[in-house]
Design an enzyme around this catalytic site. Structure first.
Site, PDB file in Angstrom:
ATOM      1  CD  GLU A   1       1.320  -1.248   7.951  1.00 15.85           C
ATOM      2  OE1 GLU A   1       0.632  -0.591   8.875  1.00 15.85           O
ATOM      3  OE2 GLU A   1       1.169  -1.501   7.260  1.00 15.85           O
TER       4      GLU A   1
ATOM      5  CE  LYS B   1       3.191  -5.927   3.701  1.00 21.05           C
ATOM      6  NZ  LYS B   1       2.679  -4.665   5.149  1.00 21.05           N
TER       7      LYS B   1
ATOM      8  CG  ASP C   1      -0.362   0.371   2.499  1.00 24.34           C
ATOM      9  OD1 ASP C   1       1.252  -0.172   2.444  1.00 24.34           O
ATOM     10  OD2 ASP C   1      -1.124  -0.106   3.848  1.00 24.34           O
ATOM     11  CB  SER C   2       4.600   1.732  -0.953  1.00 21.45           C
ATOM     12  OG  SER C   2       4.684   0.696  -1.106  1.00 21.45           O
TER      13      SER C   2
ATOM     14  CG  ASP D   1       0.367  -4.359   2.025  1.00 25.83           C
ATOM     15  OD1 ASP D   1       1.193  -5.099   3.267  1.00 25.83           O
ATOM     16  OD2 ASP D   1       1.454  -2.856   2.084  1.00 25.83           O
TER      17      ASP D   1
ATOM     18  CD  GLU E   1       7.939  -0.272   7.020  1.00 30.02           C
ATOM     19  OE1 GLU E   1       7.315  -0.723   6.906  1.00 30.02           O
ATOM     20  OE2 GLU E   1       8.609   1.200   6.850  1.00 30.02           O
TER      21      GLU E   1
HETATM   22  O1  KIV Z   1       3.708  -0.841   1.710  1.00 25.52           O
HETATM   23  C1  KIV Z   1       4.558  -1.384   1.638  1.00 25.52           C
HETATM   24  O2  KIV Z   1       5.191  -1.460   0.799  1.00 25.52           O
HETATM   25  C2  KIV Z   1       5.731  -2.284   3.022  1.00 25.52           C
HETATM   26  C3  KIV Z   1       6.881  -2.752   2.434  1.00 25.52           C
HETATM   27  C4  KIV Z   1       6.829  -1.407   3.327  1.00 25.52           C
HETATM   28  C5  KIV Z   1       6.951  -3.803   3.806  1.00 25.52           C
HETATM   29  O3  KIV Z   1       4.458  -2.569   3.401  1.00 25.52           O
END
Ligand code: KIV
Length: 267
Positions: free
Chosen positions: A117, A115, A46-47, A85, A184
């Site tokens: 968090e 994934k 989600d970056s 994500d 992270e």
């Molecule tokens: O969103 C993302 O790119 C991430 C990585 C930095 C691990 O969660």
């Protein structure tokens, strides 16, 4: 060639000691490039909200955007293990809502895993997803979706109380069924202890040298994210400068009637 075809390969790589290479990717064009490298895992992070869409945080990213980008990546890297994500608030409301959202990710993008968090609060969610055969990668330490609660993007786990919380959360996530864990921005020693304690592999970003794998954001490591230069980042190219120069050359040649040349025209 990727060494990972399914979640069992993550544990095998931890046992063999071969480091896991993970990189983020957000579109078809870069997925094609990544798919021809030794990248083991592609993360549609989600970056993308920050490096692709230009938001200040990952919070505005929606489920539909994650699905849109993940399906592009799947078309560019048909054989790769892809983790998508879960965006902010797509796994917080209820188990039922989470299952529906993750079902869409698995069906509409062809992702291999999701994934999320967070620590102990998300144990019931991870258990439910695992029961439904949706593999889950955990993410501890700096969790960017919690930026407002954390008060910024700083190193986590520096004091004894925080270290204990992160270590306990790591064990809880493993017990709940997570098959791997992103760490992270935590001190190297803490990442080392977690890596040695867990059976599942750790994949670090700003977490030092002793994780079982590493992950970087593709725009950052290719030098596309001008001005972003944290200590943990290594730039392997300067695509910002290279792209700018190429575009500038094109403009110059058009202005000077050099392009199109005779070789570029149809007769
Ligand atoms: O969103 C993302 O790119 C991430 C990585 C930095 C691990 O969660």
């Amino acid at each position: 060639m990727s060494s990972i075809k399914n979640i069992k390969d993550f544990a095998k790589m931890k046992q063999s000691g071969e480091p896991i290479t993970m990189i983020t990717c957000y579109d078809y064009a870069f997925a094609r490039v990544v798919s021809e490298t030794d990248t083991d895992v592609i993360l549609v992070g989600d970056s993308l909200g920050m490096v692709v869409a230009g938001f200040e945080t990952t919070i505005p990213v929606t489920l539909d955007q994650m699905i849109y980008h993940s399906s592009m990546v799947r078309r560019g890297a048909p054989q790769h293990f892809i983790v998508t994500d879960l965006p902010f608030m797509s796994y917080h409301v209820s188990i039922e809502d989470t299952m529906r959202n993750c079902g869409r990710i698995m069906k509409e993008c062809g992702a291999n895993a999701v994934k999320l968090e967070g620590g102990k609060d998300f144990v019931p969610v991870i258990e439910a997803l695992t029961r439904a055969s949706i593999p889950v990668m955990g993410h501890l330490g700096l969790t960017p979706q919690s930026v407002h609660k954390l008060g910024g993007y700083s190193v986590q786990g520096k004091d004894e109380e925080q270290r204990k919380i992160i270590m306990d959360d790591a064990l809880l996530l493993q017990k709940a069924g997570a098959f791997a864990l992103v760490l992270e921005m935590v001190p190297e020693q803490l990442a080392k202890e977690i890596t040695e304690t867990l059976d599942i592999p750790t994949i670090g970003i700003g977490a030092g040298r002793y994780c079982n794998g590493q992950v970087l954001v593709i725009n950052d490591m290719l030098g596309l994210n001008k001005g972003f230069n944290p200590k943990f980042l290594k730039r392997y190219a300067d695509l910002y400068a290279t792209s700018m120069q190429a575009i500038q050359n094109y403009c110059k040649e058009v202005k000077e009637h050099v392009f199109p040349a005779e070789s570029n025209v149809f007769k």
